[in-house]
Design an enzyme around this catalytic site. Structure first.
Site, PDB file in Angstrom:
ATOM      1  N   LYS A  74       0.859  -1.187   0.000  1.00  0.00           N
ATOM      2  CA  LYS A  74       0.000   0.000   0.000  1.00  0.00           C
ATOM      3  C   LYS A  74       0.895   1.237   0.000  1.00  0.00           C
ATOM      4  O   LYS A  74       1.916   1.267   0.709  1.00  0.00           O
ATOM      5  CB  LYS A  74      -0.883  -0.027   1.253  1.00  0.00           C
ATOM      6  CG  LYS A  74      -1.883   1.102   1.370  1.00  0.00           C
ATOM      7  CD  LYS A  74      -2.736   0.936   2.634  1.00  0.00           C
ATOM      8  CE  LYS A  74      -3.784   2.015   2.759  1.00  0.00           C
ATOM      9  NZ  LYS A  74      -4.592   1.862   3.989  1.00  0.00           N
ATOM     10  N   SER A 149      -9.562   1.665   3.028  1.00  0.00           N
ATOM     11  CA  SER A 149      -8.712   2.435   2.131  1.00  0.00           C
ATOM     12  C   SER A 149      -7.688   1.592   1.367  1.00  0.00           C
ATOM     13  O   SER A 149      -7.138   2.072   0.389  1.00  0.00           O
ATOM     14  CB  SER A 149      -7.994   3.536   2.918  1.00  0.00           C
ATOM     15  OG  SER A 149      -7.132   2.979   3.901  1.00  0.00           O
ATOM     16  N   SER A 173      -9.603  -0.738   7.104  1.00  0.00           N
ATOM     17  CA  SER A 173      -9.080  -0.591   5.745  1.00  0.00           C
ATOM     18  C   SER A 173      -8.434  -1.809   5.122  1.00  0.00           C
ATOM     19  O   SER A 173      -8.176  -1.812   3.925  1.00  0.00           O
ATOM     20  CB  SER A 173      -8.083   0.553   5.697  1.00  0.00           C
ATOM     21  OG  SER A 173      -8.801   1.740   5.641  1.00  0.00           O
TER      22      SER A 173
END
Ligand code: GLN
Length: 466
Positions: A74, A149, A173
């Site tokens: 990420k 996210s 997330s």
């Protein structure tokens, strides 16, 4: 699905595939993908590392289990020399000066990083639409959001662009995008994995979390990243989780679920019915199921967002265009800060900074921030009491199915409420795993603090039960 890490390891060792071909194949998939999962590719490093692995194998040296396994990161993790943008305009040209501990441990084990992955900017969001790199599209239906996210990370795993990915979970997330894309995603116990080098959103709930297609791969990656780190004072030393120990769930006798999650008006009818029929299947296996009382979802969401906004306002105050990121020059220093932050932060991030500073401001902090902290203590106490009665808590991951791309941006409040089932476990700092079973967006399995092993055990049990 069986462990991809074990099977690729065997293929590499037996020279059925070369590491360079494996890495080239994944890079090609990432490059041509239309789901907006990629912020930047780490092509040269990946190919260099793969060549080294092939040389080692050719010369008869033994390789570790993770050696040569391609993975994604990420875009909120520092990896020295790579762009770390947090999917934000402010940091779009920022390069990391050092490497996050969790990622360094994977590199030391020989895993090969391929890509920095798209996400909601600074982790602010539940759909991966709050990004300068274009909305992440769901792996199974590109008209729907990829979740957030850590949307890019979940979609990459679901589409087999990476073998595993490392997301970040502050309020759901990792778990929610894993649920939206039908794969596994773990939020470990807070502190089990060092946060050093993970860009801070809400430091008291930020967790490093692996996303993969099998429980065994989650176990391997979790073990590799875990451990006390002098650079993160909240990290702690944990015992390694052995493979055989998660195959037998005989010591799990009683599980619980939160009545009000299921009785809530906001829950989708199909998710509710599927959840209840899962409960019946578990009962049929001789496990006792207790319906538990819990705080209302609205209270959980308000408490989480109060604290998360306060922490993010404080954490992001360092981003003023001076030490990090792009800077817009203005008449004087103060103006320059103000213009840079106004122009370069997204609407969602600014909403949170303004909200967070309000929560922390003199005259309001007692009534809002301290109340949030007190509620958090009560929530943790509630969990402690529950885990005296049950071994595991299961819950749906989300009240509804993934929204269409565009819908969450129109209604931020609805987006916050969609986090109803994930944020409580974050406030409690508990280990929680999403499994791709039980409801259309999966199920969450939670255990008491530092009981990550029990979570994986129950996941294996569920895999064979429902
Ligand atoms: N959707 C939640 C939020 O926006 C959780 C995000 C996260 O875990 N980073 O705060």
């Amino acid at each position: 699905m069986e462990s991809q890490i074990h099977s690729l390891h065997q293929q590499l060792v037996k020279k059925e595939i070369s590491c360079v071909d494996l890495v080239k194949g994944k890079l090609a998939l990432l490059k041509s993908n239309t789901h907006n999962t990629v912020n930047s590719l780490l092509e040269n490093t990946a190919l260099e590392l793969a060549t080294k692995v092939d040389k080692k194998i050719a010369s008869g040296e033994t390789i570790g289990l993770l050696e040569g396994i391609p993975f994604g990161i990420k875009d909120v993790y520092m990896v020295e020399g790579t762009y770390t943008t947090a999917s934000s305009d402010l940091l779009k040209n920022y390069k990391s000066a050092y490497t996050a501990t969790a990622i360094q441990k994977l590199l030391d084990a020989g895993a090969i990083p391929l890509v920095k992955e798209n996400c909601d900017s600074f982790g602010h969001g539940s759909s991966s639409e709050n990004t300068i790199f274009g909305a992440v599209k769901n792996a199974h239906n590109p008209e729907l959001v990829g979740g957030g996210s850590s949307g890019g990370s979940a979609v990459n795993v679901a589409k087999d662009f990476t073998i595993f990915s490392i997301g970040g979970d502050t309020g759901g997330s990792v778990r929610q995008p894993a649920g939206y894309n039908a794969i596994y995603g773990l939020k470990p116990t807070y502190g089990r994995i060092s946060r050093y080098g993970l860009m801070a959103y809400a430091s008291s709930t930020d967790c490093v979390g692996p996303i993969a297609k099998s429980i065994e791969d989650i176990r391997i990656v979790l073990n590799t990243m875990s451990g006390k780190d002098v650079k993160d004072q909240t990290s702690y030393a944990s015992a390694e989780i052995e493979a055989p120990s998660i195959l037998n769930a005989d010591n799990i006798k009683t599980i619980g679920y939160f009545k009000n999650f299921i009785e809530s008006e906001a829950i989708d009818e199909t998710i509710k019915n599927d959840f209840l029929s899962t409960i019946e299947k578990i009962k049929a296996k001789g496990i006792k199921v207790k319906a538990l009382d819990f705080f209302k979802s609205d209270t959980l969401v308000s408490t989480y967002y109060t604290l998360a906004m306060a922490e993010t306002a404080s954490n992001l105050s360092r981003l003023d265009g001076t030490n990090y990121g792009d800077r817009i020059e203005a008449d004087n220093l103060k103006e320059s800060y103000s213009v840079t932050r106004s122009e370069k932060f997204s609407e969602e991030t600014k909403r949170r900074i303004v909200g967070g500073n309000q929560v922390l401001s003199q005259g309001f902090s007692d009534a809002i921030y301290l109340k949030g902290l007190a509620l958090r203590d009560q929530i943790s106490q509630n969990f402690e009491n529950d885990f005296n009665e049950v071994d595991i808590i299961i819950s749906p991951v989300t009240p509804s199915v993934p929204p269409k791309i565009g819908d969450s941006l129109k209604d931020p409040l609805a987006m916050y409420l969609s986090d109803a089932y994930t944020v409580g476990f974050s406030l409690g700092q508990l280990p929680t795993l999403t499994v791709p079973q039980g409801t259309e967006t999966g199920l969450q399995i939670t255990a008491a603090k530092d009981n990550d092993e029990l979570v994986l055990k129950f996941a294996n049990f569920l895999k064979d039960t429902i």
